[in-house]
Each structure stands twice: as C-alpha cells, then as structure tokens.
Design an enzyme around this catalytic site. Structure first.
Site, PDB file in Angstrom:
ATOM      1  N   GLY A  48     -35.074 -10.807 -33.653  1.00  0.00           N
ATOM      2  CA  GLY A  48     -36.425 -11.350 -33.650  1.00  0.00           C
ATOM      3  C   GLY A  48     -37.421 -10.701 -34.589  1.00  0.00           C
ATOM      4  CG  ASP A 106     -41.855 -12.190 -21.768  1.00  0.00           C
ATOM      5  OD1 ASP A 106     -42.547 -12.082 -20.746  1.00  0.00           O
ATOM      6  OD2 ASP A 106     -41.306 -13.261 -22.074  1.00  0.00           O
ATOM      7  CE  LYS A 134     -44.671 -14.667 -24.316  1.00  0.00           C
ATOM      8  NZ  LYS A 134     -43.515 -15.443 -23.795  1.00  0.00           N
ATOM      9  CG  PHE A 155     -40.660 -19.930 -24.745  1.00  0.00           C
ATOM     10  CD1 PHE A 155     -40.016 -18.746 -24.421  1.00  0.00           C
ATOM     11  CD2 PHE A 155     -40.122 -20.733 -25.746  1.00  0.00           C
ATOM     12  CE1 PHE A 155     -38.849 -18.353 -25.072  1.00  0.00           C
ATOM     13  CE2 PHE A 155     -38.959 -20.358 -26.402  1.00  0.00           C
ATOM     14  CZ  PHE A 155     -38.324 -19.172 -26.060  1.00  0.00           C
TER      15      PHE A 155
HETATM   16  P1  IMP Z   1     -38.709  -8.595 -22.246  1.00  0.00           P
HETATM   17  O1  IMP Z   1     -37.546  -7.696 -21.956  1.00  0.00           O
HETATM   18  O2  IMP Z   1     -38.975  -9.566 -21.119  1.00  0.00           O
HETATM   19  O3  IMP Z   1     -39.952  -7.871 -22.684  1.00  0.00           O
HETATM   20  O4  IMP Z   1     -38.260  -9.587 -23.386  1.00  0.00           O
HETATM   21  C1  IMP Z   1     -38.064  -9.217 -24.647  1.00  0.00           C
HETATM   22  C2  IMP Z   1     -37.282 -10.236 -25.454  1.00  0.00           C
HETATM   23  O5  IMP Z   1     -37.328 -11.570 -24.910  1.00  0.00           O
HETATM   24  C3  IMP Z   1     -37.910 -10.315 -26.810  1.00  0.00           C
HETATM   25  O6  IMP Z   1     -37.404  -9.332 -27.674  1.00  0.00           O
HETATM   26  C4  IMP Z   1     -37.560 -11.720 -27.243  1.00  0.00           C
HETATM   27  O7  IMP Z   1     -36.305 -11.726 -27.846  1.00  0.00           O
HETATM   28  C5  IMP Z   1     -37.500 -12.512 -25.955  1.00  0.00           C
HETATM   29  N1  IMP Z   1     -38.756 -13.278 -25.741  1.00  0.00           N
HETATM   30  C6  IMP Z   1     -39.738 -12.998 -24.868  1.00  0.00           C
HETATM   31  N2  IMP Z   1     -40.737 -13.896 -24.920  1.00  0.00           N
HETATM   32  C7  IMP Z   1     -40.357 -14.803 -25.859  1.00  0.00           C
HETATM   33  C8  IMP Z   1     -40.983 -16.009 -26.376  1.00  0.00           C
HETATM   34  O8  IMP Z   1     -42.076 -16.443 -26.003  1.00  0.00           O
HETATM   35  N3  IMP Z   1     -40.276 -16.672 -27.343  1.00  0.00           N
HETATM   36  C9  IMP Z   1     -39.065 -16.246 -27.800  1.00  0.00           C
HETATM   37  N4  IMP Z   1     -38.462 -15.128 -27.342  1.00  0.00           N
HETATM   38  C10 IMP Z   1     -39.100 -14.416 -26.381  1.00  0.00           C
HETATM   39 MG    MG Z   2     -36.250  -9.475 -29.549  1.00  0.00          MG
END
Ligand code: IMP
Ligand code: MG
Length: 179
Positions: A48, A106, A134, A155
């Site tokens: 990403g 996220d 977020k 999203f």
């Molecule tokens: P976390 O562990 O929930 O913080 O998620 C992290 C990963 O989820 C990020 O590195 C992204 O790859 C994916 N992610 C979280 N939110 C989004 C979004 O809105 N769009 C696309 N990928 C997301």
């Molecule tokens: Mg990522």
C-alpha cells in the site's frame, strides 16, 4: 474522474492529487526538520505505501536509506489464529534511526505488531509516518509521529490503497459510496 467503479463498488473522488501532495510536503518538512543531524533508514510497508514512499522520499533532503517490507498473514498452528510476519528484512536495523512508512492506520493492529517486530531488531529509534489515519476506527494506543491526513472511517482506494487488489494506480483518493 469524479466517480470510479472498482469490482462491485462505486467510489467518489475524496482527495485530489494536489491535496495529497500538499500533505506529503508537510510530512517531509517535519521529518527533514526532526532528522536534521541524522541519516535515517526508511522502512516502507508494501504494497500500500509504494506511492507515498516515492513522493515522500523525493522530498527528503537528508542522506537516507530505504528498505521495503511486506507483511504476510498466515494461519498459526496455535489458537492465536492469524499472525502477521515480516518478509524481506535483509538489512540490519541495529542502532539505526528507523522511520516506518505506512499508507494507512485503521484499527491500528498492524502498526502495533510492526513496531514490536522492528523493535526486536534493536534500532536506535523508531518513528512512524502514516499517510492516512482513521481516528474513529483506532481503539488502541498507536504511537504515530507523522500523519499526512486524518480521515473519517470510510473505505477508500487510490494512491496505493486497494479494494481486493484493484485501485492502487489512481493518483487521487476515492471514498466508497454507500448504496
Ligand atoms: P489496521 O491493522 O486495521 O490498522 O489496517 C491496516 C491495513 O488495512 C492497511 O495497511 C491497509 O492495507 C488496510 N486498510 C485499512 N483501511 C483501508 C481502506 O480504507 N482502504 C484500503 N485498505 C485499507
Ligand atoms: Mg498496508
């Protein structure tokens, strides 16, 4: 393009390339200031953060190094279930000033795990630069040193972020349209 379709979902333009690059400018400026007497090693988390990494590094004026890491999930043999592991860390981080580059934080779980893993390599310091955050989705305490933008809990795709593999190539960021 104001609206795009990715797989089964419609997304509308949320942040323009110009707005995105202004945020990248601000993050780079802060890092250049904070690391004025240091030679950091950036650790870019694939897939990403590839676009953010390229734009950010073009704006870094300090001598610096760049490594890429990929996170892989696998089913653990124990009851702990899915575990994230690091793939591709070849360079030594010992005694280095590390700056982790992420596309988005996220829930924060990925970043917490990452910091733990990087810590085990005994760096001199660890800072985190995430392009997007977020706050409403993040219920745990994650140390974020540089944040490009805070966004609502919707999203998004584009600027490196995907929906089931598609959408990373857009220079702008799009937010899902609820149907
Ligand atoms: P976390 O562990 O929930 O913080 O998620 C992290 C990963 O989820 C990020 O590195 C992204 O790859 C994916 N992610 C979280 N939110 C989004 C979004 O809105 N769009 C696309 N990928 C997301
Ligand atoms: Mg990522």
């Amino acid at each position: 393009m104001e609206k795009i379709r990715v797989h089964d979902k419609v997304f509308q333009k949320y942040l323009s390339e110009k707005q995105i690059l202004e945020s990248v400018d601000a993050v780079a400026e802060a890092i250049n200031r904070d690391f004025a007497d240091k030679n950091p090693v950036f650790l870019s988390i694939l897939n990403g953060s590839f676009m953010f990494t390229a734009d950010l590094l073009k704006r870094i004026t300090r001598p610096c190094e760049l490594s890429f890491l990929k996170l892989a999930s696998y089913e653990g043999t124990s009851s702990t279930g899915k575990v994230k592991v690091l793939v591709g860390l070849n360079e030594s981080l010992a005694d280095r000033d590390v700056i982790i580059i992420e596309d988005i934080v996220d829930s924060g779980h990925t970043m917490v795990k990452l910091i733990e893993q990087v810590q085990s390599h005994k760096p001199a310091s660890i800072k985190v630069a995430t392009f997007l955050f977020k706050p409403d989705a993040c219920k745990i305490d994650v140390p974020l040193d540089y944040i490009g933008m805070r966004i609502p809990n919707d999203f998004i795709v584009g600027y490196g972020l995907d929906y089931d593999g598609l959408g990373r190539n857009f220079p702008d960021i799009y937010s899902v349209v609820e149907d």
